[in-house]
Write a protein that holds these residues in place. Structure first.
Motif, PDB file in Angstrom:
ATOM      1  N   LYS A 109      40.266  41.949  44.930  1.00  0.00           N
ATOM      2  CA  LYS A 109      41.599  41.686  45.460  1.00  0.00           C
ATOM      3  C   LYS A 109      42.463  42.905  45.195  1.00  0.00           C
ATOM      4  O   LYS A 109      42.479  43.431  44.077  1.00  0.00           O
ATOM      5  N   THR A 110      43.194  43.379  46.211  1.00  0.00           N
ATOM      6  CA  THR A 110      44.069  44.544  46.034  1.00  0.00           C
ATOM      7  C   THR A 110      45.523  44.130  46.197  1.00  0.00           C
ATOM      8  O   THR A 110      45.853  43.301  47.030  1.00  0.00           O
ATOM      9  N   THR A 111      46.384  44.747  45.370  1.00  0.00           N
ATOM     10  CA  THR A 111      47.813  44.389  45.371  1.00  0.00           C
ATOM     11  C   THR A 111      48.673  45.647  45.311  1.00  0.00           C
ATOM     12  O   THR A 111      49.293  45.938  44.284  1.00  0.00           O
ATOM     13  N   PRO A 112      48.712  46.441  46.387  1.00  0.00           N
ATOM     14  CA  PRO A 112      49.486  47.689  46.358  1.00  0.00           C
ATOM     15  C   PRO A 112      50.982  47.456  46.174  1.00  0.00           C
ATOM     16  O   PRO A 112      51.562  46.574  46.806  1.00  0.00           O
ATOM     17  N   SER A 113      51.592  48.261  45.312  1.00  0.00           N
ATOM     18  CA  SER A 113      53.033  48.174  45.062  1.00  0.00           C
ATOM     19  C   SER A 113      53.815  48.610  46.297  1.00  0.00           C
ATOM     20  O   SER A 113      53.446  49.573  46.974  1.00  0.00           O
ATOM     21  N   SER A 200      49.812  51.831  36.705  1.00  0.00           N
ATOM     22  CA  SER A 200      49.519  50.411  36.854  1.00  0.00           C
ATOM     23  C   SER A 200      48.572  50.200  38.030  1.00  0.00           C
ATOM     24  O   SER A 200      48.488  51.044  38.932  1.00  0.00           O
ATOM     25  N   GLN A 201      47.881  49.071  38.041  1.00  0.00           N
ATOM     26  CA  GLN A 201      46.933  48.797  39.116  1.00  0.00           C
ATOM     27  C   GLN A 201      47.631  48.709  40.469  1.00  0.00           C
ATOM     28  O   GLN A 201      47.108  49.198  41.480  1.00  0.00           O
ATOM     29  N   ASP A 202      48.808  48.112  40.502  1.00  0.00           N
ATOM     30  CA  ASP A 202      49.545  48.002  41.766  1.00  0.00           C
ATOM     31  C   ASP A 202      49.902  49.377  42.319  1.00  0.00           C
ATOM     32  O   ASP A 202      49.780  49.632  43.521  1.00  0.00           O
ATOM     33  N   ASP A 203      50.356  50.291  41.439  1.00  0.00           N
ATOM     34  CA  ASP A 203      50.685  51.653  41.866  1.00  0.00           C
ATOM     35  C   ASP A 203      49.417  52.410  42.280  1.00  0.00           C
ATOM     36  O   ASP A 203      49.431  53.191  43.238  1.00  0.00           O
ATOM     37  N   LEU A 204      48.330  52.165  41.542  1.00  0.00           N
ATOM     38  CA  LEU A 204      47.063  52.822  41.881  1.00  0.00           C
ATOM     39  C   LEU A 204      46.597  52.398  43.272  1.00  0.00           C
ATOM     40  O   LEU A 204      46.171  53.237  44.074  1.00  0.00           O
ATOM     41  N   HIS A 205      46.701  51.123  43.564  1.00  0.00           N
ATOM     42  CA  HIS A 205      46.318  50.643  44.901  1.00  0.00           C
ATOM     43  C   HIS A 205      47.204  51.260  45.978  1.00  0.00           C
ATOM     44  O   HIS A 205      46.729  51.596  47.072  1.00  0.00           O
ATOM     45  N   ALA A 206      48.490  51.424  45.668  1.00  0.00           N
ATOM     46  CA  ALA A 206      49.415  52.048  46.626  1.00  0.00           C
ATOM     47  C   ALA A 206      49.043  53.518  46.846  1.00  0.00           C
ATOM     48  O   ALA A 206      49.102  54.028  47.976  1.00  0.00           O
ATOM     49  N   SER A 224      31.033  49.459  41.750  1.00  0.00           N
ATOM     50  CA  SER A 224      32.279  50.200  41.631  1.00  0.00           C
ATOM     51  C   SER A 224      33.431  49.402  42.236  1.00  0.00           C
ATOM     52  O   SER A 224      33.501  49.213  43.448  1.00  0.00           O
ATOM     53  N   ALA A 225      34.336  48.938  41.374  1.00  0.00           N
ATOM     54  CA  ALA A 225      35.520  48.218  41.856  1.00  0.00           C
ATOM     55  C   ALA A 225      36.349  49.134  42.746  1.00  0.00           C
ATOM     56  O   ALA A 225      36.920  48.686  43.748  1.00  0.00           O
ATOM     57  N   ALA A 226      36.414  50.423  42.403  1.00  0.00           N
ATOM     58  CA  ALA A 226      37.213  51.368  43.188  1.00  0.00           C
ATOM     59  C   ALA A 226      36.707  51.466  44.627  1.00  0.00           C
ATOM     60  O   ALA A 226      37.496  51.554  45.572  1.00  0.00           O
ATOM     61  N   ILE A 227      35.391  51.452  44.811  1.00  0.00           N
ATOM     62  CA  ILE A 227      34.830  51.511  46.156  1.00  0.00           C
ATOM     63  C   ILE A 227      35.215  50.260  46.946  1.00  0.00           C
ATOM     64  O   ILE A 227      35.673  50.348  48.093  1.00  0.00           O
ATOM     65  N   LEU A 228      35.052  49.105  46.342  1.00  0.00           N
ATOM     66  CA  LEU A 228      35.382  47.852  47.030  1.00  0.00           C
ATOM     67  C   LEU A 228      36.877  47.751  47.321  1.00  0.00           C
ATOM     68  O   LEU A 228      37.289  47.261  48.373  1.00  0.00           O
ATOM     69  N   GLU A 229      37.698  48.240  46.381  1.00  0.00           N
ATOM     70  CA  GLU A 229      39.151  48.233  46.594  1.00  0.00           C
ATOM     71  C   GLU A 229      39.522  49.162  47.747  1.00  0.00           C
ATOM     72  O   GLU A 229      40.385  48.836  48.570  1.00  0.00           O
ATOM     73  N   ALA A 230      38.870  50.328  47.815  1.00  0.00           N
ATOM     74  CA  ALA A 230      39.114  51.254  48.932  1.00  0.00           C
ATOM     75  C   ALA A 230      38.758  50.589  50.255  1.00  0.00           C
ATOM     76  O   ALA A 230      39.513  50.668  51.234  1.00  0.00           O
ATOM     77  N   MET A 231      37.613  49.925  50.297  1.00  0.00           N
ATOM     78  CA  MET A 231      37.193  49.217  51.513  1.00  0.00           C
ATOM     79  C   MET A 231      38.235  48.179  51.910  1.00  0.00           C
ATOM     80  O   MET A 231      38.574  48.044  53.097  1.00  0.00           O
ATOM     81  N   ASP A 232      38.738  47.442  50.932  1.00  0.00           N
ATOM     82  CA  ASP A 232      39.722  46.399  51.198  1.00  0.00           C
ATOM     83  C   ASP A 232      41.047  46.986  51.686  1.00  0.00           C
ATOM     84  O   ASP A 232      41.738  46.385  52.503  1.00  0.00           O
ATOM     85  N   LEU A 233      41.387  48.177  51.178  1.00  0.00           N
ATOM     86  CA  LEU A 233      42.650  48.824  51.530  1.00  0.00           C
ATOM     87  C   LEU A 233      42.569  49.631  52.828  1.00  0.00           C
ATOM     88  O   LEU A 233      43.572  50.158  53.306  1.00  0.00           O
ATOM     89  N   GLY A 234      41.368  49.741  53.401  1.00  0.00           N
ATOM     90  CA  GLY A 234      41.218  50.486  54.647  1.00  0.00           C
ATOM     91  C   GLY A 234      41.093  51.984  54.435  1.00  0.00           C
ATOM     92  O   GLY A 234      41.490  52.783  55.296  1.00  0.00           O
ATOM     93  N   ILE A 235      40.524  52.378  53.289  1.00  0.00           N
ATOM     94  CA  ILE A 235      40.336  53.800  52.969  1.00  0.00           C
ATOM     95  C   ILE A 235      38.838  54.076  52.875  1.00  0.00           C
ATOM     96  O   ILE A 235      38.110  53.329  52.212  1.00  0.00           O
ATOM     97  N   PRO A 236      38.345  55.127  53.537  1.00  0.00           N
ATOM     98  CA  PRO A 236      36.904  55.406  53.473  1.00  0.00           C
ATOM     99  C   PRO A 236      36.454  55.783  52.059  1.00  0.00           C
ATOM    100  O   PRO A 236      37.202  56.401  51.303  1.00  0.00           O
TER     101      PRO A 236
END
Length: 310
Positions: A109-113, A200-206, A224-236
């Protein structure tokens, strides 16, 4: 902390000196059940405990610790006592089953600030904001050797000298203080590569949402959580071609896998020069995450698993 009617006590396995300390915590806090993240590091602290518990594989337990005969024996005993075990990927599930077991997947789950200041972020990193077509690559990992954050530094710095618009940001907690000093010294001498402050995680997602791509260069990886978070955020995502990464990325379909630093640069350039390919990778990655790593689905799964501990 509370979650769906349960009161949760979080304890870092690195802060625990022995199983006796955990036994005392269980007794003092009247703990009814436990979840251990990492079969060896956390699981061994629950060995022989008087409450039901489940195991969540961390990745290095299956990829690395299993090679040690003594750790393998201990982990097998722990799994024999556990009510269930959870795997982040099919690959980890298969590896564990080959050694021992019975298992599920992990959710994201991603929560960008919404108040994140991108330009201040760039300034704090020492990245010029007046460069045309700025391309920021972000490598997110704990600073320890198995994550190999220095793997791409030399080749990326050489690339930056030729194309000043490309920058690599490395961000993550200083897990290994001695190695962190090594990273700092290396980065100081590498133009275009920046060691960023934790956030913070929210700022990191942003920040991830504003980057061109997210990078993983680990020697070994569970999921890798970072890879899955990137996929969720629409980043290659561009990831080192290791089993843990290949389990969640299909090359040139949901992401890009590289086998050496030079291939990383070639693939990055192809991504920069082919917006259609980038769009398709992002679209398919988003579909993959929604199908296989849904946060809502994971929540229901863990609720059901916790019921097994009652």
């Amino acid at each position: 902390m509370g979650y769906n009617g349960h009161t949760c006590i979080l304890k870092d396995a690195f802060d625990c000196e022995s199983a006796t300390e955990i036994a005392n915590l269980i007794s003092t806090e009247k703990v009814d059940a436990a979840l251990a993240i990492h079969l060896y590091k956390a699981g061994r602290l629950l060995q022989g405990c008087k409450i039901p518990f489940g195991i969540i594989f961390g990745g290095t337990d299956i990829n690395e610790d299993v090679r040690c005969e003594e750790k393998h024996r201990v982990m097998g005993t722990i799994l024999g006592e556990a009510r269930f075990a959870v795997a982040f990927t099919v690959k980890i599930k298969e590896l564990a089953a080959a050694e021992w077991v019975r298992l599920c997947d992990d959710g994201i789950k991603t929560t960008p600030s919404e108040t994140f200041d991108w330009y201040r972020f760039l300034q704090n990193a020492g990245i010029p904001t007046d460069v045309d077509n700025l391309h920021i690559f972000l490598l997110i990992c704990g600073l320890r050797r198995i994550k190999d954050p220095l793997y791409l530094v030399d080749v990326f710095s050489d690339w930056h000298r030729k194309e000043p618009s490309v920058h690599l940001g490395i961000i993550g907690p200083a897990v290994d203080p001695l190695f962190t000093c090594e990273v700092k010294e290396k980065v100081k001498r590498a133009p275009g590569v920046h060691l960023l402050q934790e956030m913070s995680q929210d700022d990191l997602h942003a920040a991830m949402k504003r980057c061109f791509a997210v990078v993983n260069s680990s020697i070994s990886e569970g999921m890798s959580a970072a890879i899955l978070e990137a996929m969720d955020l629409g980043i290659p995502a561009l990831a080192r071609n290791i089993p843990g990464n290949a389990a969640i990325i299909k090359h040139k379909d949901t992401g890009l896998l590289f086998s050496d630093p030079e291939e990383f640069v070639v693939l990055s350039k192809s991504l920069m020069n082919d917006p259609i390919m980038k769009t398709e990778i992002v679209r398919k990655a988003k579909v993959y995450v929604k199908k296989h790593h849904s946060w809502e689905c994971e929540g229901k799964t863990y609720q059901n698993l916790v019921l097994r501990l009652q």
